[in-house]
Design a protein around this motif. Structure first.
Motif, mmCIF file in Angstrom:
data_model
loop_
_atom_site.group_PDB
_atom_site.id
_atom_site.type_symbol
_atom_site.label_atom_id
_atom_site.label_comp_id
_atom_site.label_asym_id
_atom_site.label_seq_id
_atom_site.Cartn_x
_atom_site.Cartn_y
_atom_site.Cartn_z
ATOM 1 N N LYS A 142 5.376 -30.651 -7.077
ATOM 2 C CA LYS A 142 5.702 -29.268 -6.709
ATOM 3 C C LYS A 142 6.831 -28.758 -7.607
ATOM 4 N N ASP A 143 6.748 -27.501 -7.987
ATOM 5 C CA ASP A 143 7.703 -26.937 -8.951
ATOM 6 C C ASP A 143 9.133 -26.877 -8.396
ATOM 7 N N LEU A 144 9.321 -27.253 -7.145
ATOM 8 C CA LEU A 144 10.653 -27.256 -6.531
ATOM 9 C C LEU A 144 11.476 -28.480 -6.932
ATOM 10 N N PHE A 145 10.786 -29.534 -7.408
ATOM 11 C CA PHE A 145 11.478 -30.778 -7.755
ATOM 12 C C PHE A 145 11.999 -30.710 -9.183
ATOM 13 N N GLY A 146 13.266 -31.022 -9.380
ATOM 14 C CA GLY A 146 13.838 -31.080 -10.713
ATOM 15 C C GLY A 146 13.214 -32.220 -11.490
ATOM 16 N N THR A 147 12.600 -31.897 -12.646
ATOM 17 C CA THR A 147 11.993 -32.917 -13.502
ATOM 18 C C THR A 147 12.579 -32.745 -14.895
ATOM 19 N N GLU A 148 13.193 -33.791 -15.390
ATOM 20 C CA GLU A 148 13.977 -33.712 -16.615
ATOM 21 C C GLU A 148 13.170 -33.185 -17.801
ATOM 22 N N GLY A 149 13.679 -32.109 -18.404
ATOM 23 C CA GLY A 149 13.051 -31.554 -19.599
ATOM 24 C C GLY A 149 11.749 -30.819 -19.340
ATOM 25 N N GLU A 150 11.373 -30.650 -18.070
ATOM 26 C CA GLU A 150 10.095 -30.009 -17.752
ATOM 27 C C GLU A 150 10.307 -28.779 -16.856
ATOM 28 N N HIS A 151 9.330 -27.868 -16.931
ATOM 29 C CA HIS A 151 9.317 -26.652 -16.128
ATOM 30 C C HIS A 151 9.783 -26.913 -14.687
ATOM 31 N N THR A 152 10.844 -26.252 -14.262
ATOM 32 C CA THR A 152 11.344 -26.376 -12.888
ATOM 33 C C THR A 152 11.876 -25.013 -12.498
ATOM 34 N N GLN A 153 11.057 -24.187 -11.867
ATOM 35 C CA GLN A 153 11.486 -22.824 -11.583
ATOM 36 C C GLN A 153 11.295 -22.394 -10.138
ATOM 37 N N ALA A 154 10.893 -23.326 -9.266
ATOM 38 C CA ALA A 154 10.607 -22.940 -7.886
ATOM 39 C C ALA A 154 9.651 -21.738 -7.877
ATOM 40 N N CYS A 155 8.844 -21.649 -8.923
ATOM 41 C CA CYS A 155 7.900 -20.530 -9.125
ATOM 42 C C CYS A 155 8.572 -19.170 -8.971
ATOM 43 N N SER A 156 9.804 -19.080 -9.492
ATOM 44 C CA SER A 156 10.553 -17.817 -9.482
ATOM 45 C C SER A 156 10.826 -17.371 -10.912
ATOM 46 N N HIS A 157 10.884 -16.046 -11.093
ATOM 47 C CA HIS A 157 11.231 -15.509 -12.407
ATOM 48 C C HIS A 157 12.724 -15.682 -12.680
ATOM 49 N N VAL A 158 13.528 -15.808 -11.613
ATOM 50 C CA VAL A 158 14.982 -15.871 -11.809
ATOM 51 C C VAL A 158 15.389 -17.168 -12.514
#
Lengths: 493, 95
Positions: free
Chosen positions: A79-95
């Motif tokens: 899930k995009d909520l988990f911090g993954t080193e060097g990879e997309h991590t945006q909580a599916c937010s534009h902010v």
């Protein structure tokens, strides 16, 4: 489509350990399936193909040296909520535009340490706020299930909609998810998958983008109960970096599967029989009761009198905590920055452009209920009600109840862009009416598929357990699964 | 309780979210719908009930007072929109 993706985690583990399958082949099969399906399902917001192949190669090398971990070579979606080193991590937010953390969340670190392979990052409601995956900056993930004879798109639920859709469409062997008010269990129920929110404190929250810190918990979404048990064992840990992580060893959840539920006392709370509840939900519930009785469990009626206040209390506590947690997104340290005429204007413009409508709504509610003069009337009262909700459960458990059986959701999957839901935020919030009490009380809850509705869509049942008694939930959910069978969507994508 | 347009704008400013007149008007209706929904909490008798502070009964864990992490300035500024020499750059605050 390669048949390899049909293997459950337990089956793939077996094939790999007897040397009949490599992680590289399995990973390639999933990457091909994602490439073919993602334009229709939109489950992944970032596919990490090169990293997946590297991890799979390294995994096969470890296995060759006899160093296989518990999830060795198993390809997972995160899930995009988990911090993954060097990879997309945006909580599916534009902010969080462009954010790539320099750290790895504890939960995903645990998975990689056990040998798992990351396929990519999964779609979700923005900052985990939503029940349909429609608040995602990347557009909704689509449910692999459709009404019989229809080609209209349905939502996979939310907030972990990408996780549930990816598991149901076999675009990963299993997925991580998080649950603040029902965000694992509701999408699992709407997609015919198994999802468990463990007890608060069982999985470390370190490195997971925070929504409402006193309610957030990570857990897996999987194809069956066994896979969910395997994943939770690896995800859970004791972690010094999260002060709410609870200091107790992680049991072998898989070992309890197939155990007897004879003599287990299952509570049926009358308050979950909601006014106007669909007949198929009531029928499903009665079916679940019958299955557990047939397996030797004792079924008793219980009372949880403060149930109806859980959702309103949640819509004070969760936005209050969210408004504090999301204060950090101001265009200074990471993510989006929109210039302004001075620093305050820069903050305001950045947040106006970066957050979607639902996130803004919740920040506004949270800011209001915490503002001077309103704190006692709203926040303090909600926290007192929360004490009463938890006490209801304690009384039931103290009276000898081992687990509680309820429906997981008030309905099956609904249409993308449903107008009556879009025009009334409170109506969407009611999706979590059966799940939110569990977060308010910090308890474990599992959603397990139990049948199909008249439209041919999956429905789930929920089991709620005592704190840290996930084992009883797995055992009882396994009994339901054995009786109900497993459900797969017809492939249209 | 309910909010009026002026309150919506004040709260938006407290939350540092720029809102247009139209945004504020739309939010007024939405926030009042939510506040109307949570209003039912006022019928609960909470006399003598302790507010929840920790959902699991546990003592706050304490760490040894030692340095366990640090020297990561490069990592910390890596995602910032504007930086110089390991500082975050923001518009001028003091004239």
């Amino acid at each position: 489509m390669s048949d390899l993706i049909r293997l459950t985690i337990a089956q793939a583990r077996e094939e790999m350990s007897r040397g009949a399958l490599s992680s590289v082949d399995l990973t390639d099969a999933y990457l091909a399936a994602i490439e073919a399906a993602n334009p229709s399902i939109n489950a992944y917001v970032s596919v990490t193909g090169d990293k997946a192949r590297d991890m799979a190669k390294a995994s096969d090398a470890r296995r060759a040296k006899g160093e296989a971990g518990a999830l060795e070579g198993i390809p997972l979606g995160i899930k995009d909520l988990f911090g993954t080193e060097g990879e997309h991590t945006q909580a599916c937010s534009h902010v969080l535009d462009g954010f790539k953390p320099r750290y790895e969340s504890t939960v995903t670190s645990n998975l990689w340490a056990d040998g798992a392979v990351m396929l990519g990052k999964l779609n979700m409601d923005e900052f985990a706020m939503g029940s349909s995956n429609e608040t995602s900056y990347y557009g909704p993930a689509i449910n692999p299930w459709r009404n019989e004879g229809s080609n209209a798109n349905l939502v996979p639920g939310g907030s972990s909609g990408g996780s549930a859709a990816a598991v149901a469409a076999m675009l990963c062997a299993g997925a991580t998810a998080t649950d603040t008010g029902g965000s694992i269990r509701q999408p699992a129920a709407l997609t015919g998958t198994v999802g468990i929110k463990p007890t608060y404190g069982r999985c470390s929250r370190w490195g997971i983008v925070a929504f409402a810190s006193s309610l957030d918990q990570a857990g897996p979404i999987a194809r069956d109960v066994r896979d969910a048990a395997i994943l939770l064992k690896s995800m859970a840990s004791v972690d010094d970096k999260d002060t709410t992580s609870v200091d107790r060893p992680v049991p072998d959840y898989e070992a309890v599967l197939g155990g007897s539920v004879k003599g287990l006392k299952i509570g049926i709370p009358r308050e979950y029989r909601m006014e106007g509840m669909a007949q198929e939900i009531e029928t499903l519930w009665q079916q679940g009761i019958a299955w557990l009785k047939d397996a030797g469990a004792e079924v008793v009626d219980i009372e949880l009198p403060h149930t109806k206040y859980a959702l309103p209390a949640y819509y004070i506590v969760a936005p209050a905590e969210a408004s504090s947690n999301l204060a950090r997104y101001d265009g200074v340290r990471y993510g989006l920055r929109v210039p302004g005429k001075d620093i305050a204007d820069m903050y305001e413009q950045t947040r106006a452009a970066g957050f979607g409508a639902e996130v803004k709504r919740r920040i506004m509610i949270g800011t209001y209920v915490l503002s001077a003069g309103y704190y006692d009337a709203y926040y303090l009262r909600a926290q007192k009600v929360r004490t009463l909700i938890k006490r209801d459960f304690e009384l039931a458990f103290n009276a000898g109840v081992d687990a509680i059986l309820t429906p997981a959701t008030p309905s099956s999957a609904f249409a993308v862009g449903d107008e009556s839901l879009a025009s009334d935020p409170v109506k969407m919030y009611l999706q979590d009416v059966f799940t939110v009490t569990v977060n308010m009380a910090g308890l474990p809850g599992i959603a397990v598929p139990a049948g199909l509705d008249p439209k041919g869509l999956p429905l789930g049942l929920q089991l709620i357990g005592r704190p840290f008694d996930e084992e009883t939930l797995f055992k009882a959910a396994h009994v339901i699964e054995q009786a109900a069978g497993r459900f797969e969507p017809k492939r249209w994508w | 309780m309910s909010v009026d347009l002026a309150t919506v704008k004040r709260v938006a400013h407290l939350a540092r979210i720029a809102v247009t007149e139209d945004d504020a008007r739309r939010m007024e209706g939405e926030l009042n719908a939510i506040l109307g929904f949570v209003e039912q909490l006022s019928e609960v008798d909470v006399e003598g009930v302790e507010p929840m502070t920790s959902v699991m009964p546990m003592a706050m864990k304490k760490r040894e007072d030692v340095v366990t992490d640090g020297s990561k300035a490069e990592d910390i500024v890596a995602n910032a929109p504007e930086t110089t020499d390991h500082f975050f750059l923001v518009p001028k605050v003091v004239e």
